[in-house]
Design a protein around this motif. Structure first.
Motif, PDB file in Angstrom:
ATOM      1  N   ASP A   1       0.811  -1.224   0.000  1.00  0.00           N
ATOM      2  CA  ASP A   1       0.000   0.000   0.000  1.00  0.00           C
ATOM      3  C   ASP A   1       0.843   1.272   0.000  1.00  0.00           C
ATOM      4  O   ASP A   1       0.318   2.354  -0.229  1.00  0.00           O
ATOM      5  CB  ASP A   1      -0.937   0.008   1.206  1.00  0.00           C
ATOM      6  CG  ASP A   1      -1.998  -1.071   1.127  1.00  0.00           C
ATOM      7  OD1 ASP A   1      -2.319  -1.527   0.009  1.00  0.00           O
ATOM      8  OD2 ASP A   1      -2.511  -1.471   2.203  1.00  0.00           O
ATOM      9  N   ASP A   2       2.140   1.150   0.261  1.00  0.00           N
ATOM     10  CA  ASP A   2       3.038   2.310   0.294  1.00  0.00           C
ATOM     11  C   ASP A   2       3.728   2.584  -1.038  1.00  0.00           C
ATOM     12  O   ASP A   2       4.564   3.481  -1.124  1.00  0.00           O
ATOM     13  CB  ASP A   2       4.116   2.105   1.366  1.00  0.00           C
ATOM     14  CG  ASP A   2       3.555   2.146   2.771  1.00  0.00           C
ATOM     15  OD1 ASP A   2       2.803   3.082   3.087  1.00  0.00           O
ATOM     16  OD2 ASP A   2       3.902   1.239   3.557  1.00  0.00           O
ATOM     17  N   ALA A   3       3.393   1.845  -2.075  1.00  0.00           N
ATOM     18  CA  ALA A   3       4.100   1.990  -3.355  1.00  0.00           C
ATOM     19  C   ALA A   3       4.095   3.434  -3.856  1.00  0.00           C
ATOM     20  O   ALA A   3       5.139   3.959  -4.258  1.00  0.00           O
ATOM     21  CB  ALA A   3       3.515   1.049  -4.406  1.00  0.00           C
ATOM     22  N   ALA A   4       2.956   4.084  -3.839  1.00  0.00           N
ATOM     23  CA  ALA A   4       2.887   5.465  -4.326  1.00  0.00           C
ATOM     24  C   ALA A   4       3.690   6.411  -3.435  1.00  0.00           C
ATOM     25  O   ALA A   4       4.330   7.349  -3.931  1.00  0.00           O
ATOM     26  CB  ALA A   4       1.433   5.919  -4.418  1.00  0.00           C
ATOM     27  N   THR A   5       3.691   6.164  -2.148  1.00  0.00           N
ATOM     28  CA  THR A   5       4.468   6.994  -1.219  1.00  0.00           C
ATOM     29  C   THR A   5       5.958   6.829  -1.475  1.00  0.00           C
ATOM     30  O   THR A   5       6.711   7.812  -1.481  1.00  0.00           O
ATOM     31  CB  THR A   5       4.130   6.619   0.239  1.00  0.00           C
ATOM     32  OG1 THR A   5       2.725   6.811   0.449  1.00  0.00           O
ATOM     33  CG2 THR A   5       4.918   7.451   1.230  1.00  0.00           C
ATOM     34  N   ILE A   6       6.395   5.605  -1.692  1.00  0.00           N
ATOM     35  CA  ILE A   6       7.809   5.356  -1.997  1.00  0.00           C
ATOM     36  C   ILE A   6       8.192   6.077  -3.290  1.00  0.00           C
ATOM     37  O   ILE A   6       9.247   6.705  -3.375  1.00  0.00           O
ATOM     38  CB  ILE A   6       8.076   3.837  -2.103  1.00  0.00           C
ATOM     39  CG1 ILE A   6       7.893   3.182  -0.735  1.00  0.00           C
ATOM     40  CG2 ILE A   6       9.472   3.567  -2.660  1.00  0.00           C
ATOM     41  CD1 ILE A   6       7.843   1.674  -0.785  1.00  0.00           C
ATOM     42  N   SER A   7       7.324   6.015  -4.274  1.00  0.00           N
ATOM     43  CA  SER A   7       7.594   6.685  -5.552  1.00  0.00           C
ATOM     44  C   SER A   7       7.664   8.192  -5.384  1.00  0.00           C
ATOM     45  O   SER A   7       8.492   8.858  -6.017  1.00  0.00           O
ATOM     46  CB  SER A   7       6.524   6.303  -6.575  1.00  0.00           C
ATOM     47  OG  SER A   7       6.567   4.919  -6.797  1.00  0.00           O
ATOM     48  N   ARG A   8       6.813   8.728  -4.531  1.00  0.00           N
ATOM     49  CA  ARG A   8       6.835  10.169  -4.266  1.00  0.00           C
ATOM     50  C   ARG A   8       8.143  10.568  -3.576  1.00  0.00           C
ATOM     51  O   ARG A   8       8.761  11.586  -3.904  1.00  0.00           O
ATOM     52  CB  ARG A   8       5.632  10.560  -3.412  1.00  0.00           C
ATOM     53  CG  ARG A   8       5.558  12.021  -3.083  1.00  0.00           C
ATOM     54  CD  ARG A   8       5.282  12.829  -4.322  1.00  0.00           C
ATOM     55  NE  ARG A   8       5.207  14.242  -3.974  1.00  0.00           N
ATOM     56  CZ  ARG A   8       5.319  15.216  -4.829  1.00  0.00           C
ATOM     57  NH1 ARG A   8       5.453  14.952  -6.106  1.00  0.00           N
ATOM     58  NH2 ARG A   8       5.250  16.450  -4.451  1.00  0.00           N
ATOM     59  N   GLN A   9       8.584   9.749  -2.612  1.00  0.00           N
ATOM     60  CA  GLN A   9       9.852  10.005  -1.936  1.00  0.00           C
ATOM     61  C   GLN A   9      11.008   9.972  -2.948  1.00  0.00           C
ATOM     62  O   GLN A   9      11.921  10.778  -2.888  1.00  0.00           O
ATOM     63  CB  GLN A   9      10.086   8.961  -0.839  1.00  0.00           C
ATOM     64  CG  GLN A   9       9.134   9.065   0.325  1.00  0.00           C
ATOM     65  CD  GLN A   9       9.556  10.127   1.301  1.00  0.00           C
ATOM     66  OE1 GLN A   9      10.698  10.150   1.722  1.00  0.00           O
ATOM     67  NE2 GLN A   9       8.650  10.994   1.657  1.00  0.00           N
ATOM     68  N   ARG A  10      10.942   9.002  -3.872  1.00  0.00           N
ATOM     69  CA  ARG A  10      11.984   8.884  -4.906  1.00  0.00           C
ATOM     70  C   ARG A  10      12.010  10.146  -5.764  1.00  0.00           C
ATOM     71  O   ARG A  10      13.083  10.660  -6.106  1.00  0.00           O
ATOM     72  CB  ARG A  10      11.718   7.642  -5.753  1.00  0.00           C
ATOM     73  CG  ARG A  10      12.768   7.360  -6.802  1.00  0.00           C
ATOM     74  CD  ARG A  10      12.467   6.029  -7.492  1.00  0.00           C
ATOM     75  NE  ARG A  10      13.351   5.730  -8.583  1.00  0.00           N
ATOM     76  CZ  ARG A  10      14.562   5.192  -8.467  1.00  0.00           C
ATOM     77  NH1 ARG A  10      15.043   4.889  -7.283  1.00  0.00           N
ATOM     78  NH2 ARG A  10      15.304   4.941  -9.528  1.00  0.00           N
TER      79      ARG A  10
END
Length: 159
Positions: free
Chosen positions: A10-19
């Motif tokens: 569920d954190d995939a989009a958050t990880i991508s935003r951090q990247r």
């Protein structure tokens, strides 16, 4: 006081935003290019979070992500440096500007490297930004002889 939590699918989009934020600190690109990167990375990281080949950690305080990092456990050929068929690749280290200087990246780095040790991975690699390089060097990371050819760019010298 912050807590460390493991990322989920569920954190995939958050990880991508951090990247995206990590790259924005280091490179000039258009918003469209960053949008494309963020979308492509979300598509890439989601199945890897699901199968456990990508692990992410967040330093969180009051439901706010202060810092994050990722570990991609890559299938890798047995090598003279390590015959194990895996290599750890550290990526997506990002600390929010207001949280920098608190040792969060160092803490996440330690957690990531310890995870590699637990899994019997003998070689851990990364690409360091100008901000991260001193942290990694203090931890014992060293530059090696890796070379790169970027086929998606105009190459010179083929005459």
């Amino acid at each position: 006081m912050h807590k460390i939590r493991l990322a989920t699918v569920d954190d995939a989009a958050t990880i991508s935003r951090q990247r995206r934020l990590m790259f924005a600190d280091n490179f000039s690109r258009t918003e469209q290019e960053f949008d494309q990167l963020e979308a492509a990375f979300t598509e890439w990281v989601t199945p890897r979070l699901a199968d456990g080949s990508y692990l992410g950690w967040f330093a969180v305080e009051d439901d706010t992500i202060l810092a994050a990092c990722g570990l991609w456990i890559m299938d890798f050929l047995p090598h003279w440096m390590d015959i194990a068929p895996a290599r750890g690749y550290l990526t997506n280290f990002y600390t929010a500007p207001a949280a920098r200087g608190r040792g969060l990246a160092k803490e996440l780095l330690r957690i990531s490297v310890e995870e590699c040790k637990k899994r019997g991975i003998g070689v851990v690699t990364l690409h360091a930004s100008k901000f991260g390089r001193p942290i990694y060097e203090r931890f014992g990371f060293a530059q090696n002889n890796e070379m790169i050819l970027r086929l998606n760019e105009d190459t010179q010298g083929w005459e």
